[in-house]
Design a protein around this motif. Structure first.
Motif, PDB file in Angstrom:
ATOM      1  N   LYS A   1      -2.628  -3.943  -3.845  1.00  0.00           N
ATOM      2  CA  LYS A   1      -3.483  -4.841  -3.053  1.00  0.00           C
ATOM      3  C   LYS A   1      -3.042  -4.958  -1.605  1.00  0.00           C
ATOM      4  N   ALA A   2      -4.021  -4.897  -0.692  1.00  0.00           N
ATOM      5  CA  ALA A   2      -3.740  -5.187   0.715  1.00  0.00           C
ATOM      6  C   ALA A   2      -3.740  -6.701   0.930  1.00  0.00           C
TER       7      ALA A   2
ATOM      8  N   ASN B   1      -7.355  -4.256  -7.250  1.00  0.00           N
ATOM      9  CA  ASN B   1      -6.580  -3.102  -6.799  1.00  0.00           C
ATOM     10  C   ASN B   1      -5.110  -3.330  -7.156  1.00  0.00           C
TER      11      ASN B   1
ATOM     12  N   LYS C   1      -4.368 -10.707  -1.454  1.00  0.00           N
ATOM     13  CA  LYS C   1      -4.432 -11.275  -2.806  1.00  0.00           C
ATOM     14  C   LYS C   1      -5.189 -12.595  -2.808  1.00  0.00           C
TER      15      LYS C   1
ATOM     16  N   GLN D   1     -14.041   0.688  -2.862  1.00  0.00           N
ATOM     17  CA  GLN D   1     -13.182  -0.487  -2.706  1.00  0.00           C
ATOM     18  C   GLN D   1     -13.911  -1.612  -2.001  1.00  0.00           C
TER      19      GLN D   1
ATOM     20  N   ILE E   1     -12.807  -5.124   0.163  1.00  0.00           N
ATOM     21  CA  ILE E   1     -11.784  -6.015   0.714  1.00  0.00           C
ATOM     22  C   ILE E   1     -12.507  -7.192   1.361  1.00  0.00           C
TER      23      ILE E   1
ATOM     24  N   HIS F   1      -9.128  -7.856  -3.006  1.00  0.00           N
ATOM     25  CA  HIS F   1      -9.092  -6.397  -2.905  1.00  0.00           C
ATOM     26  C   HIS F   1      -9.399  -5.831  -4.294  1.00  0.00           C
ATOM     27  N   GLU F   2     -10.600  -5.309  -4.449  1.00  0.00           N
ATOM     28  CA  GLU F   2     -11.055  -4.840  -5.765  1.00  0.00           C
ATOM     29  C   GLU F   2     -11.401  -3.352  -5.714  1.00  0.00           C
TER      30      GLU F   2
ATOM     31  N   ARG G   1       0.809  -1.206   0.000  1.00  0.00           N
ATOM     32  CA  ARG G   1       0.000   0.000   0.000  1.00  0.00           C
ATOM     33  C   ARG G   1       0.851   1.268   0.000  1.00  0.00           C
TER      34      ARG G   1
END
Ligand SMILES: [Zn+2]
Length: 339
Positions: free
Chosen positions: A78-79, A75, A81, A167, A169, A103-104, A20
């Motif tokens: 990504k935070a 994303n 996957k 977002q 998550i 994470h999208e 991030r």
């Protein structure tokens, strides 16, 4: 690689996600945040090649080309996957999950720098429709237990991208706060034989002073114990536990009351920073959720929370978990009703 680490003292998770830090503007001089350098926006129409391939889009033509109404992409920073193994492991006295999850980014509209009060009714509907589609699709992945859907708008709401986006998550375990809340909702249901939402909505309808607006199936109000000035929630008046369970008619009604609420907030606050969060119950029955999982349809109601970020949080809030809100919610609701 990120890690979802559990703190045995606080009883809460922290998502440690070094990826991030590579986000654009993450370390940009804070005072100059309003004067953003204009670089190619990866979320604009025509710039589809700047994002990873899309997961979902509202469009009638080829993926990853112009001509869409909403797009959903992984994303880039990504935070968590989805490709990581879903595995809980021990590290000395500690436990952690190894960065598994989804994470999208939902690109809300092709229109850049659009204030949310300038969205058309169709844009609100398409946004809700897209979130519903992603939520219902991810429910099929039995490894995912919790989904956060949230929107950060503006610097004080932790947004680093000016193009309207939302977002998602999804994680393999339920956050402590969500768990605490749903357990308390379950306890209330067992003691009173009805959902706490039902009780609150009935009391607010009788009291009237905190109601912002109402439609047949939804109610917008400033909560009695609002944590933030002008905090507004929209609850389902009927027993619907999450966004994924609404039909198109209900989504249209929700789009209508949401558009009206957002417009009132803009009229009162001007161009303000805010977060929007959606209240989504745990998705799977497991060791942690089995005590209440089957009762979720009766105990939980859909909720959407709009939190204007007008003041910063201080040490008292951080240490005690008790927010200091300088505005009475009755006053906030009255101002929002007038606008
Ligand atoms: Zn853009």
């Amino acid at each position: 690689m990120s890690e979802l680490r559990y703190d045995p003292i606080l009883g809460e998770y922290a998502l440690i996600a070094p990826e991030r830090l590579r986000r654009p503007d993450c370390y940009e001089e804070r005072r100059n945040h309003k004067r953003k350098k204009r670089r190619a926006c990866p979320f604009c129409e025509g710039k589809e090649s700047l994002t990873p391939p899309e997961i979902f889009a509202l469009r009638d033509n080829e993926p990853d080309t112009p001509g869409w109404k909403t797009r959903v992409v992984p994303n880039l920073y990504k935070a968590v996957k989805i490709e990581e193994p879903c595995r809980k492991s021990e590290e000395g006295i500690y436990t952690k999950w190894q960065g598994f999850g989804a994470h999208e980014v939902i690109i809300d509209t092709p229109r850049h720098l659009l204030r949310m009060d300038e969205w058309s009714f169709e844009e609100y509907f398409n946004w809700l429709f897209t979130m519903r589609a992603r939520l219902n699709d991810l429910k099929n992945d039995l490894r995912l237990v919790h989904i956060s859907l949230f929107k950060n708008h503006g610097h004080y709401a932790a947004s680093t991208q000016p193009h309207p986006h939302t977002q998602l998550i999804a994680l393999p375990d339920t956050p402590a706060r969500e768990l605490g809340q749903i357990r308390s909702e379950h306890r209330y249901f067992k003691e009173h034989g009805c959902s706490v939402y039902e009780t609150v909505i009935r009391a607010e309808q009788k009291e009237k002073s905190r109601i912002v607006s109402e439609s047949e199936s939804f109610i917008a109000l400033c909560p009695y114990a609002s944590a933030f000035a002008f905090e507004t929630v929209i609850y389902a008046k009927k027993a619907v536990s999450d966004l994924g369970r609404f039909d198109d008619e209900a989504l249209k009604e929700l789009a209508g009351i949401l558009k009206k609420t957002v417009s009132s907030l803009y009229l009162q606050l001007g161009d303000f920073d805010f977060n929007i969060t959606l209240n989504t119950p745990p998705l799977q029955k497991n060791f942690t959720t089995e005590a209440f999982f089957d009762d979720i349809p009766q105990i939980r109601r859909f909720g959407l929370r709009i939190v204007p970020r007008l003041f910063r949080l201080g040490g008292f809030e951080l240490g005690s978990g008790i927010p200091i809100n300088p505005l009475m919610p009755e006053e906030a609701a009255s101002l929002l009703r007038e606008s």
